[in-house]
Design a protein around this motif. Sequence first.
Motif, short mmCIF file in Angstrom:
data_model
loop_
_atom_site.label_atom_id
_atom_site.label_comp_id
_atom_site.label_asym_id
_atom_site.label_seq_id
_atom_site.Cartn_x
_atom_site.Cartn_y
_atom_site.Cartn_z
N PRO A 217 0.82 -1.21 0.00
CA PRO A 217 0.00 0.00 0.00
C PRO A 217 0.85 1.26 0.00
O PRO A 217 1.94 1.30 0.58
N SER A 218 0.35 2.30 -0.62
CA SER A 218 1.09 3.56 -0.74
C SER A 218 0.52 4.58 0.23
O SER A 218 -0.25 4.25 1.13
N VAL A 219 0.90 5.83 0.07
CA VAL A 219 0.47 6.90 0.96
C VAL A 219 -1.05 7.11 0.86
O VAL A 219 -1.66 6.86 -0.18
N ASP A 220 -1.67 7.55 1.95
CA ASP A 220 -3.10 7.81 1.99
C ASP A 220 -3.39 9.09 1.20
O ASP A 220 -2.93 10.18 1.55
N LEU A 221 -4.17 8.95 0.15
CA LEU A 221 -4.47 10.10 -0.71
C LEU A 221 -5.78 10.78 -0.34
O LEU A 221 -6.18 11.76 -0.99
N ALA A 222 -6.48 10.28 0.70
CA ALA A 222 -7.78 10.84 1.07
C ALA A 222 -7.73 12.34 1.37
O ALA A 222 -8.61 13.09 0.92
N ASP B 288 -11.72 11.10 -7.28
CA ASP B 288 -10.98 9.87 -7.00
C ASP B 288 -9.53 10.09 -7.41
O ASP B 288 -9.27 10.53 -8.53
N TYR C 44 -5.82 14.57 0.16
CA TYR C 44 -5.63 15.29 -1.10
C TYR C 44 -6.92 15.30 -1.91
O TYR C 44 -7.26 16.31 -2.54
#
Length: 467
Positions: free
Chosen positions: A402-407, A451, A409
Motif C-alpha cells: 500500500p502507498s500513501v493515503d491520498l484521502a 478519486d 488530497y
Amino acid sequence: MIRLHNNKTRVKQDFTPIDAKNVRIYVCGPTVYDRAHLGNGRPVVVFDTLYRLLRHVYGENHVTYVRNFTDVDDKINASALARQQAGDPRSLEVLIRERTEETIGWYHADMDALGALRPTLEPRATEYIGAMIAMIETLIAKSHAYAAEGHALFRVRSYKDYGALSGRSVDDMIAGARVEVAPFKEDPMDFVLWKPSSEAEPGWDSPWGFGRPGWHIECSAMSYELLGASFDIHGGGLDLQFPHHENEIAQSCCAHPEADFAKIWMHNEMLQVEGKKMSKSLGNFFTVRDLLDQGYAGEVIRMVYLGTHYSKPMDWTADKAAQAKKTLDGLYAAVGEVELDMSLAPDPKVLAALQNDLNTSAALTELLELAKRGDARVLKRTAVLLGLLQMRQSGWIAQSQPSVDLAPYAARVTELRAQAQQSKDFAALDAMKAALTAAGVEVRMSKAGVDLVAGAGFDAGKLEGVL
C-alpha cells in the motif's frame, strides 16, 4: 543479422538499414481523446521491443524512433465542446489543449508502466500543420490532388500502385471501403487531405480556407519532416493497413517520387479478451489503466503481450496473466538484488530469437532456459532486451504494498472544485491538479466525486507542501 517480415513484399528479408548510423523507424501513435485500451498497448510493446533490439545491434545513439500523437480529431473537439456547454467558461482552444495534455499524460504513465521506453521523438499533429499544408500544395501542383468546396482531396487513381500494401485493386476496394460519399469528389475513393472548420471548431488558415487536416496526411508530413523522404521501418496495428497506411504510401510517394518512403512495413495483429473481440457491450473492454488499478503489474501485462508473436492474434486471459505473474516471480527470485550490467553480452539464443522477425515467444522460452543455468547477471542483462526484470526483486515485491493515503488530497481537490464552480476561477484547482499529476497521481473527477489513483510513476516526496 536481423530478419523481418515485410508486409509490403510479403516475405521475410534481411534488415539492411539505409544508414547504419541512423536507423529510422516510424510508428503510428494514439489519438489522444481517451485512455489507451488493452489493444492499444500491444503495438507499444511490440515496437518498443524492436526499438530495444535495434539499439542493441546498432547502438542506442544510432536509432531514431518516432511515434506521433494525433491531437486534431473530431472526438477531441466534441469532448471539449461538451465541457463548454456544461458551463466551463474557457475557450474551446484552451479546453482542447487541456484535454490532449491530460490524455498524453495518461498515455505516458500507462505505457511507462508497461516498461516501454519513450520514443526519440513524439511529435503532435498540431505542431506540423504548416508541413501538412506544404505537402498538400505539392500534391496539387503535381495533379495528384485537387481543391473542391473548401476541401483538398487526393486523386487515388493518380497513383498506379495504390492497393499494393493491402493487396487489393482500387475497383475491388470501393464496395467494401469506408469511403465518404460527397458530391465534390471526382471519384468515390478519393480521400480528404484538408477539410473546412466551422467557427465552433479548431482550424488554421490555408489556401483552401479555414480548416484542419485529414487524418492520413498527418503521418506523411511528420515522417518526412523528422525522418526524411525514405526511412527504414513503418509500424502500427493491422487495422491501420487500410486505409491509413495505404493512403500514407500514396501521398508520400506522389509528393516525393524519387524516394522509397518506408522500406519495411510491420503490422501487429489484433487482440481479443478471453477468446472474444474486446467490446464494451460484452463487458470485456479494459484500458491499460483498468488492469493496473486491478493490481496487474505492468510487467505482467507486458509478458502476456510478448507470449504471442506480433503477427498472430493475441488473446488476453486471466489464466495467462496469472501464469505470467508466477513466471516473473521465479525470474525475479533468480536475479535477486543483482545490479544491471549493460557491458555484458545478452544470451545469444534469446538474441537470435529476437533477430528472427521479433520472435518474442521463442525468446521467452530461451530466457527461462537461461534462468535454469543460474547466471543471474546475464539473465538480468538479457531480460532487459525484452523490457523485463527492470527492477530488483525487493522492488518487485514492494510494488504491491500500500502507498500513501491520498484521502486528504482528494478532500482538498473536492473543496477547490466546489469553490471554482461558484467563482468560475479555476486557477487554484488547476494548480492542485498539476501538482498531483507531477507526483504521479491521476485525478479523476465526475459527478460522483473525486478519486485519486497513484500511478506507476508515483513519487510521494513530490506531494510535500501540496496541501
